[in-house]
Scaffold this motif. Structure first.
Motif, PDB file in Angstrom:
ATOM      1  N   TYR A 115       0.862  -1.183   0.000  1.00 20.38           N
ATOM      2  CA  TYR A 115       0.000   0.000   0.000  1.00 20.38           C
ATOM      3  C   TYR A 115       0.894   1.227   0.000  1.00 20.38           C
ATOM      4  O   TYR A 115       1.900   1.295   0.729  1.00 20.38           O
ATOM      5  CB  TYR A 115      -0.908   0.035   1.228  1.00 20.38           C
ATOM      6  N   GLN A 116       0.553   2.230  -0.817  1.00 19.78           N
ATOM      7  CA  GLN A 116       1.258   3.492  -0.827  1.00 19.78           C
ATOM      8  C   GLN A 116       0.231   4.614  -0.781  1.00 19.78           C
ATOM      9  O   GLN A 116      -0.726   4.630  -1.560  1.00 19.78           O
ATOM     10  CB  GLN A 116       2.138   3.631  -2.071  1.00 19.78           C
ATOM     11  N   GLY A 117       0.397   5.546   0.157  1.00 19.48           N
ATOM     12  CA  GLY A 117      -0.569   6.621   0.287  1.00 19.48           C
ATOM     13  C   GLY A 117      -0.184   7.587   1.386  1.00 19.48           C
ATOM     14  O   GLY A 117       0.902   7.509   1.967  1.00 19.48           O
ATOM     15  N   GLN A 118      -1.107   8.509   1.668  1.00 17.05           N
ATOM     16  CA  GLN A 118      -0.895   9.537   2.668  1.00 17.05           C
ATOM     17  C   GLN A 118      -1.709   9.205   3.917  1.00 17.05           C
ATOM     18  O   GLN A 118      -2.901   8.901   3.831  1.00 17.05           O
ATOM     19  CB  GLN A 118      -1.332  10.908   2.126  1.00 17.05           C
ATOM     20  N   LEU A 119      -1.077   9.252   5.092  1.00 15.54           N
ATOM     21  CA  LEU A 119      -1.757   9.005   6.360  1.00 15.54           C
ATOM     22  C   LEU A 119      -1.518  10.177   7.304  1.00 15.54           C
ATOM     23  O   LEU A 119      -0.426  10.751   7.348  1.00 15.54           O
ATOM     24  CB  LEU A 119      -1.254   7.712   7.017  1.00 15.54           C
ATOM     25  N   GLU A 120      -2.566  10.499   8.072  1.00 11.95           N
ATOM     26  CA  GLU A 120      -2.450  11.563   9.054  1.00 11.95           C
ATOM     27  C   GLU A 120      -1.647  11.095  10.266  1.00 11.95           C
ATOM     28  O   GLU A 120      -1.453   9.888  10.479  1.00 11.95           O
ATOM     29  CB  GLU A 120      -3.848  12.019   9.492  1.00 11.95           C
ATOM     30  N   ALA A 121      -1.197  12.047  11.070  1.00 10.54           N
ATOM     31  CA  ALA A 121      -0.470  11.688  12.291  1.00 10.54           C
ATOM     32  C   ALA A 121      -1.381  10.909  13.230  1.00 10.54           C
ATOM     33  O   ALA A 121      -2.592  11.131  13.291  1.00 10.54           O
ATOM     34  CB  ALA A 121       0.039  12.961  12.978  1.00 10.54           C
TER      35      ALA A 121
END
Length: 457
Positions: A115-121
């Protein structure tokens, strides 16, 4: 191109990640942690990895199986789910909740999923699984992030106290009732005025099939009969009850702490918060499985944030049944040959004179029912006579008088004392007057040792 397809079954793209924070953990599915897919009842047993992102980051997460040319593994269809962790609660994920899933891969036959993506803190759970449960094998978890990253393998014991129980159900009762349904008692000692969480799973391990399995099912060439039934769980307080006692009758709203959904499945979950000001150490868990009369083996798994907890089965009491009939029912509380009588003879060695008496009616329409338990002294085998209406002073107890097909009550009968046994007469009433129908009286008590029979009137 055709020769290439003939020689190779897959193509992997190599990503070159530079200046990224990375972590690598080697782990495995073992016989106790190979929980299987997210739609199964044991998914929560899979290995859990906690990932903490200090800031919003671009991430790359990968699960890889060892090269099968050098290390054979039965696991071949893999997937992983990324779930936002709620650390304000217990945190460790046991129950699969699609709404909590941030990202996931598909179950595919391969040796690597990513999986490749943007995650929040924040905190996240990464939970890898196989499509088939009980497939042991090694795997590698890699996590890369543009921001600071913490990754660790977590054990359930650090978050939950787990207890398990297996319950035999010879014949399930009616939905939303207690007396014939499986029950368990939860003991919560030494809470010290603290609040806590319970997560309880009811799982159907075995169930008697509605039909005999086909030849194909016996041969294994078609799926076995489904174990799914309509099931639900209820958690009840026990503030006004003794430890070890069972709930009878309709589940009282005043005692209900939490209840699960009523679903057609082989498992269901119940979640509950036990407040800090809860008075008492005991709770009762009631499981319902439909249709009524189902024979099954149930597994109860309890997850608790309390460090000390126990769960024990509240076994069904020995019971007896007797059948009687009305052809032309008499007025309420009357003794004539138009109302049947059922004798209950209590043995003198009964350690606990608590009885559960249930009345059910059949072959009648819109019944209004109730029953009386009448002192019969030493007149063993003799029907009540000598009066038309039951005297109030002879009545030991009377059930609710309701418009329904069944009614039940728990009653403490006077102990036999010095007598070898003592007779009580149960007089069922069917209204309106002049009705016809069939009555089944069932009695149960912890110690057994009593008799129940229909009397000639």
């Amino acid at each position: 191109y055709h020769s290439f397809l003939h020689c190779f079954r897959s193509v992997h793209v190599l990503h070159i990640h530079t200046q990224l924070n990375s972590r690598l953990i080697e782990s495995e599915w073992t016989p106790s942690t190979a929980g299987g897919p997210s739609f199964g009842s044991t998914w929560g047993n899979n290995p859990h990895f906690r990932m903490t992102l200090v800031e919003s980051s671009s991430v790359f997460i990968n699960i890889t199986l060892p090269d099968d040319r050098f290390s054979k593994t039965p696991a071949d269809t893999v997937c992983f789910h990324i779930i936002k962790a709620d650390m304000a609660k217990v945190g460790y994920v046991v129950k699969f909740d699609q709404e909590a899933v941030v990202a996931s891969t598909e179950y595919v036959i391969t040796d690597s999923v990513s999986y490749q993506g943007q995650l929040e803190a924040g905190d996240y759970w990464i939970i890898p699984s196989t499509y088939v449960p009980d497939q042991s094998g090694r795997f590698f978890l890699r996590a890369l992030s543009t921001g600071p990253l913490v990754l660790s393998k977590e054990e359930e014991a650090g978050y939950w106290t787990r207890r398990a129980l297996t319950v035999q159900v010879p014949s399930s009762g009616e939905y939303y009732r207690g007396e014939e349904n499986p029950q368990a008692e939860i003991h919560l000692p030494k809470r010290n005025g603290t609040a806590g969480r319970l997560l309880i799973k009811l799982n159907i391990d075995e169930v008697q099939a509605d039909e005999e399995p086909t030849d194909e099912q016996l041969a294994g060439s078609s799926p076995p009969p489904s174990t799914s039934r309509a099931i639900a769980l209820f958690l009840l307080s026990k503030k006004d009850m003794k430890a070890g006692s069972r709930h009878v009758g309709t589940i009282p709203e005043s005692s209900l702490i939490a209840q699960s959904k009523y679903v057609i499945s082989d498992h269901v979950y119940l979640e509950a918060i036990i407040p800090a000001d809860y008075v008492g150490e005991y709770l009762t868990l009631v499981g319902c499985i439909a249709p009524k009369g189902t024979t099954a083996v149930l597994g109860i798994t309890l997850y608790s944030s309390f460090p000390t907890i126990s769960v024990t089965e509240l076994k069904q009491w020995p019971k007896r049944s007797a059948k009687a009939h009305w052809r032309n029912s008499a007025p309420y509380q009357h003794i004539t040959n138009r109302n049947p009588q059922v004798e209950l003879v209590a043995a003198s060695d009964s350690a606990n004179p608590i009885y559960v008496i249930k009345m059910e009616v059949e072959d009648t329409t819109e019944p209004i029912i109730g029953f009386f338990i009448v002192e019969n002294y030493e007149n063993l085998g003799q029907a009540l006579s000598g009066f038309e209406k039951i005297p109030e002073e002879r009545i030991v107890a009377k059930s609710p008088y309701i418009r329904h097909t069944s009614t039940v009550m728990e009653v403490a009968l006077p102990p036999p004392g010095r007598m070898m046994c003592k007779s009580f007469v149960i007089v069922p009433s069917l209204q309106p007057e002049g009705s016809s129908g069939t009555c089944i009286i069932t009695a149960s008590t912890p110690g057994g040792g009593f008799s129940l029979r229909t009397m000639m009137v």
